[in-house]
Structure formats: C-alpha cells, structure tokens
Write an enzyme that holds these catalytic residues in place. Sequence first.
Site, PDB file in Angstrom:
ATOM      1  N   ARG A  46       0.267   5.426  16.408  1.00  0.00           N
ATOM      2  CA  ARG A  46       0.474   6.769  15.860  1.00  0.00           C
ATOM      3  C   ARG A  46      -0.228   7.828  16.689  1.00  0.00           C
ATOM      4  O   ARG A  46      -1.123   7.512  17.468  1.00  0.00           O
ATOM      5  CB  ARG A  46       0.036   6.840  14.388  1.00  0.00           C
ATOM      6  CG  ARG A  46      -1.354   6.353  14.105  1.00  0.00           C
ATOM      7  CD  ARG A  46      -1.593   6.240  12.584  1.00  0.00           C
ATOM      8  NE  ARG A  46      -2.907   5.648  12.316  1.00  0.00           N
ATOM      9  CZ  ARG A  46      -3.364   5.355  11.108  1.00  0.00           C
ATOM     10  NH1 ARG A  46      -2.634   5.594  10.046  1.00  0.00           N
ATOM     11  NH2 ARG A  46      -4.555   4.814  10.962  1.00  0.00           N
ATOM     12  N   ARG A  74       9.897   5.300  -3.235  1.00  0.00           N
ATOM     13  CA  ARG A  74      10.301   6.220  -4.309  1.00  0.00           C
ATOM     14  C   ARG A  74      11.766   6.557  -4.224  1.00  0.00           C
ATOM     15  O   ARG A  74      12.279   6.818  -3.142  1.00  0.00           O
ATOM     16  CB  ARG A  74       9.553   7.543  -4.189  1.00  0.00           C
ATOM     17  CG  ARG A  74       8.103   7.450  -4.449  1.00  0.00           C
ATOM     18  CD  ARG A  74       7.559   8.845  -4.732  1.00  0.00           C
ATOM     19  NE  ARG A  74       6.118   8.786  -4.607  1.00  0.00           N
ATOM     20  CZ  ARG A  74       5.463   9.208  -3.547  1.00  0.00           C
ATOM     21  NH1 ARG A  74       6.105   9.768  -2.545  1.00  0.00           N
ATOM     22  NH2 ARG A  74       4.160   9.087  -3.506  1.00  0.00           N
ATOM     23  N   ARG A  84       0.836  -1.205   0.000  1.00  0.00           N
ATOM     24  CA  ARG A  84       0.000   0.000   0.000  1.00  0.00           C
ATOM     25  C   ARG A  84       0.873   1.258   0.000  1.00  0.00           C
ATOM     26  O   ARG A  84       0.438   2.312  -0.438  1.00  0.00           O
ATOM     27  CB  ARG A  84      -0.883   0.039   1.261  1.00  0.00           C
ATOM     28  CG  ARG A  84      -1.953  -1.007   1.325  1.00  0.00           C
ATOM     29  CD  ARG A  84      -2.548  -1.090   2.729  1.00  0.00           C
ATOM     30  NE  ARG A  84      -3.043   0.166   3.225  1.00  0.00           N
ATOM     31  CZ  ARG A  84      -4.232   0.691   2.958  1.00  0.00           C
ATOM     32  NH1 ARG A  84      -5.076   0.022   2.191  1.00  0.00           N
ATOM     33  NH2 ARG A  84      -4.607   1.839   3.462  1.00  0.00           N
ATOM     34  N   TYR A 121      -9.913  -4.795   2.897  1.00  0.00           N
ATOM     35  CA  TYR A 121      -9.244  -3.583   3.395  1.00  0.00           C
ATOM     36  C   TYR A 121      -9.411  -2.464   2.357  1.00  0.00           C
ATOM     37  O   TYR A 121      -8.464  -2.085   1.692  1.00  0.00           O
ATOM     38  CB  TYR A 121      -7.772  -3.947   3.621  1.00  0.00           C
ATOM     39  CG  TYR A 121      -6.874  -2.964   4.326  1.00  0.00           C
ATOM     40  CD1 TYR A 121      -7.321  -1.731   4.779  1.00  0.00           C
ATOM     41  CD2 TYR A 121      -5.546  -3.293   4.545  1.00  0.00           C
ATOM     42  CE1 TYR A 121      -6.460  -0.862   5.427  1.00  0.00           C
ATOM     43  CE2 TYR A 121      -4.678  -2.433   5.192  1.00  0.00           C
ATOM     44  CZ  TYR A 121      -5.138  -1.210   5.625  1.00  0.00           C
ATOM     45  OH  TYR A 121      -4.270  -0.355   6.262  1.00  0.00           O
ATOM     46  N   ASP A 130      -9.828   1.219   0.888  1.00  0.00           N
ATOM     47  CA  ASP A 130      -9.680   2.653   1.131  1.00  0.00           C
ATOM     48  C   ASP A 130     -10.989   3.314   0.722  1.00  0.00           C
ATOM     49  O   ASP A 130     -11.813   2.719   0.028  1.00  0.00           O
ATOM     50  CB  ASP A 130      -8.535   3.209   0.282  1.00  0.00           C
ATOM     51  CG  ASP A 130      -7.179   2.859   0.870  1.00  0.00           C
ATOM     52  OD1 ASP A 130      -7.119   2.568   2.080  1.00  0.00           O
ATOM     53  OD2 ASP A 130      -6.182   2.881   0.122  1.00  0.00           O
ATOM     54  N   GLU A 157      -3.446   6.316  19.032  1.00  0.00           N
ATOM     55  CA  GLU A 157      -4.184   5.170  18.495  1.00  0.00           C
ATOM     56  C   GLU A 157      -3.545   3.866  18.974  1.00  0.00           C
ATOM     57  O   GLU A 157      -2.363   3.630  18.735  1.00  0.00           O
ATOM     58  CB  GLU A 157      -4.089   5.277  16.965  1.00  0.00           C
ATOM     59  CG  GLU A 157      -5.183   4.590  16.222  1.00  0.00           C
ATOM     60  CD  GLU A 157      -5.143   4.975  14.738  1.00  0.00           C
ATOM     61  OE1 GLU A 157      -5.202   6.174  14.405  1.00  0.00           O
ATOM     62  OE2 GLU A 157      -5.042   4.057  13.915  1.00  0.00           O
ATOM     63  N   ARG A 178      -9.022  -6.432  13.499  1.00  0.00           N
ATOM     64  CA  ARG A 178      -8.269  -5.628  14.460  1.00  0.00           C
ATOM     65  C   ARG A 178      -9.155  -4.481  14.915  1.00  0.00           C
ATOM     66  O   ARG A 178      -9.899  -3.879  14.115  1.00  0.00           O
ATOM     67  CB  ARG A 178      -6.997  -5.066  13.838  1.00  0.00           C
ATOM     68  CG  ARG A 178      -5.999  -6.123  13.472  1.00  0.00           C
ATOM     69  CD  ARG A 178      -5.431  -6.865  14.657  1.00  0.00           C
ATOM     70  NE  ARG A 178      -4.452  -6.063  15.389  1.00  0.00           N
ATOM     71  CZ  ARG A 178      -3.931  -6.425  16.560  1.00  0.00           C
ATOM     72  NH1 ARG A 178      -4.317  -7.532  17.159  1.00  0.00           N
ATOM     73  NH2 ARG A 178      -3.040  -5.651  17.148  1.00  0.00           N
TER      74      ARG A 178
HETATM   75  N1  UDP Z   1       3.428   0.609   7.919  1.00  0.00           N
HETATM   76  C1  UDP Z   1       4.650   0.478   8.549  1.00  0.00           C
HETATM   77  N2  UDP Z   1       5.220   1.577   9.109  1.00  0.00           N
HETATM   78  C2  UDP Z   1       4.643   2.801   9.066  1.00  0.00           C
HETATM   79  C3  UDP Z   1       3.403   2.942   8.409  1.00  0.00           C
HETATM   80  C4  UDP Z   1       2.810   1.815   7.855  1.00  0.00           C
HETATM   81  O1  UDP Z   1       5.186  -0.605   8.627  1.00  0.00           O
HETATM   82  O2  UDP Z   1       5.219   3.760   9.617  1.00  0.00           O
HETATM   83  C5  UDP Z   1       2.809  -0.609   7.354  1.00  0.00           C
HETATM   84  C6  UDP Z   1       1.917  -1.290   8.370  1.00  0.00           C
HETATM   85  O3  UDP Z   1       2.010  -2.693   8.170  1.00  0.00           O
HETATM   86  C7  UDP Z   1       0.549  -0.788   7.999  1.00  0.00           C
HETATM   87  C8  UDP Z   1       0.664  -0.745   6.476  1.00  0.00           C
HETATM   88  O4  UDP Z   1       1.997  -0.296   6.256  1.00  0.00           O
HETATM   89  O5  UDP Z   1      -0.467  -1.650   8.424  1.00  0.00           O
HETATM   90  C9  UDP Z   1      -0.319   0.129   5.783  1.00  0.00           C
HETATM   91  O6  UDP Z   1      -0.195   1.449   6.285  1.00  0.00           O
HETATM   92  P1  UDP Z   1      -1.339   2.543   6.017  1.00  0.00           P
HETATM   93  O7  UDP Z   1      -0.789   3.858   6.410  1.00  0.00           O
HETATM   94  O8  UDP Z   1      -1.835   2.363   4.630  1.00  0.00           O
HETATM   95  O9  UDP Z   1      -2.431   2.058   7.076  1.00  0.00           O
HETATM   96  P2  UDP Z   1      -3.838   2.679   7.564  1.00  0.00           P
HETATM   97  O10 UDP Z   1      -3.707   4.180   7.543  1.00  0.00           O
HETATM   98  O11 UDP Z   1      -4.885   2.108   6.642  1.00  0.00           O
HETATM   99  O12 UDP Z   1      -3.950   2.131   8.948  1.00  0.00           O
END
Ligand code: UDP
Length: 369
Positions: free
Chosen positions: A279, A174, A170, A349, A351, A300, A247
């Site tokens: 986060r 880059r 996801r 999952y 978006d 969170e 989850r």
């Molecule tokens: N992820 C990670 N480190 C980060 C942010 C995301 O390893 O700092 C991984 C983690 O497995 C997460 C996935 O990337 O579940 C998808 O992140 P995304 O930000 O898309 O998750 P959401 O905002 O949907 O919770």
Amino acid sequence: MYDYLIVGAGLTGAIFAREAKIHGKSVLVTDKRPHIAGNIYTENISGISVHTYGPHIFHTNNHRVWQYINQFTSFNRFTNSPIANYYGEIYSLPFSMYTFNKMWGVITPEEARAKIEAQKREAGISSPKNLEEQAISLVGRDIYECLIKGYTEKQWGRPCSELPAFIIKRLPVRFTWDNNYFNALYQGIPNGGYTKIIERMLEGIDVRTNCDFFAHRAELESTAKHIVFTGQIDAYFGHELGNLEYRTLRFETEILSGTNNFQGNAIVNYTDRETPFTRCIEHKHFYPGLETEATVITHEYPSEWRPGDEPYYPVNNDKNNRLYESYREMARAKCPDVIFAGRLGEYKYYDMDAAVLRVLELLEENHIL
Ligand code: UDP
C-alpha cells in the site's frame, strides 16, 4: 528498586506504566528504540504527522476504551475509506455496494448477493476452512481474485489457502453504499499525532530509550520486583522451543515537493501480485482539509521476519499458535510473575482498541485497577 519494570514503551507498556504509577507503584519503562510510542510513533515531517511504522486509525466500539484514550488527546473526524488499485482499476474498500457495482455493474443489494451466492456455489464451499474459502464465501471469486488474493499473499508471504480465515473477517462486507472501512462507533486520528498520547501517559515516569532488554537483562531484572514484557515471548525464552514466525515491513518514505496531493486519499492498496508494495500512504490525508505545500508518502513492503528485523505482525496459523501455547506454559511454569502483554508478548494480532482493553484487564487481574 522499582515495583515494575516495563519492557516496551508502546501503547500497552505506556498504559500499564501510567496506571501502575497513578495507583502508587514505582515503574521503570525501557525501550530498545531511540524513541517512545512503539509502532504508533508519529513524527512531524514538513508540518505533517507521519505514521512512521504504518498507518494507525484509532477505531472502537468500546465506550470504556474511547473514554480512556480521550483522556490523553482529542480526535479528528477522519473516517478510513481506503481504495484498491488493481492494474489501474480503482475499487472501493471495504467490500460494499460501490465495490460490487464496479466489479459486476450490479445496482441493488439483491443482485450483489445473487452474484456472490452463485460464485460461492460454483466453488462448492459450505464451511470455510481457510482464508481463501472464507473470502470466496464472503464476496465471491472475482473479488477474491482481484482485491484479496494478491494483496494477502504479498502481505503474509503464504498462499491464502494456508492462512487463517479470521484475517479476512477483520474487513466488513456490506450490502449498502457505505465505504467506511470500520464498523466502529468511534473513529479518528489524534490531533497532534500518536506520540503525544504516549508522552502524556509517561509523564513523570522513568523511561530509558535505546535500552535493549537482552543487552542489560541481569541489571534490569534486578531493579524491579515484577516485569511486564511487551517484546517477543519467544525471544524472552531465548527461542528455546523454536522460533515463532512474524511478518516485517520496510517503509520507504518520501517528501514530494512538486505536489501537495499525490493520490487524493490516505491509503491506496495495490492488490495485484506484481507490484512489490502492498500500500501507499499519503499522511496529510489523515487530517481532512489540511493545507500543506508538500506531501509525504510511504510505500509499505512486507517480508518474512528474520532476526534483527522489527516484528510487526504475528503469523497466527495453527503451527505458530501451538508453539505460542507451549511458550505460555513455559511462562506459567518458569516465571509466573512476568506479565507478557501486547501484540508480541501475547502473539496476537491486536488492534489498538483491543490492546487498550487487554491492558486494562491485565491491570485489574494484577489488582492495580
Ligand atoms: N486485505 C485484502 N485486500 C485489501 C486489504 C486487506 O485482501 O485490499 C486482507 C489482507 O489479508 C489483510 C487483511 O485483509 O492482511 C486485514 O487487512 P487490514 O486492513 O485489517 O490490515 P492491517 O491494516 O492491520 O495491515
């Protein structure tokens, strides 16, 4: 008698309801929560639009989806650039030249690629089979260890070697100095918040909040010809084949009056394993330049879903996906008229943009659009 009973007043349910209504169908929408808008619900606290159920940044490459959603709101110019805090060291996300430079001191894309290649070779991965292997082959072991492993294991409660690779795909990787988290043509936060979008979609529609489908099942089912169910598909069938795993999240929201800028960014990820939250969100920064006296932050905390909790994320590993397929078969056999939709109904999952597109497809499949 309604044409459609729509269980769930989130994005999926609200779009279905609105389109059905304007195409001549009668609809009733129910939701077990005391409010509409599902997990994209935002509420105003101290003049700040707060994302009650986690941060939502609308982003899409799909022109149809963008046009569709813009009927109900305008968007600001917010671009998501979260940062990662690993034991007090700050790294830029997603994985870009900024991240590689901080991690290894490399300056050019070629140097960064060479570092990743060497770490990938050392790990001996040719075709990645799980999230751990996928992550190492995309960004190397150092970044995996510091920015992915701890966060992911907190978020999903499972070792990275037992999680599907798609979860990490996801995130963009880059070899440019670009820290936009999304590869999306269109991105922003709705001016006025997300709840307003859903309010507009549901204008003139019968909505019953505080209404648990399972507590009023017989009565509700008898009031409509068709059902659109956006809750958990396993719950719909009384968990007859077993429980799908999800989850859940706990949110700790605080109003800080002593400062109007707590962390200088909308999203800061804590990627070590010890910090119990994943986060911290500072909601005012979703509106760049917003002047406020106080600030509102949310920590969170993810954990395994148990009955009674809100299910936020499906755990799409092989075991759960197989069980979901069995529920799909059961649905086809027992109730072909019920439309299961959304993250929980389709155990996917999604978006927000993918959810919008999917519901437009469902409306077409059901000859409403
Ligand atoms: N992820 C990670 N480190 C980060 C942010 C995301 O390893 O700092 C991984 C983690 O497995 C997460 C996935 O990337 O579940 C998808 O992140 P995304 O930000 O898309 O998750 P959401 O905002 O949907 O919770």
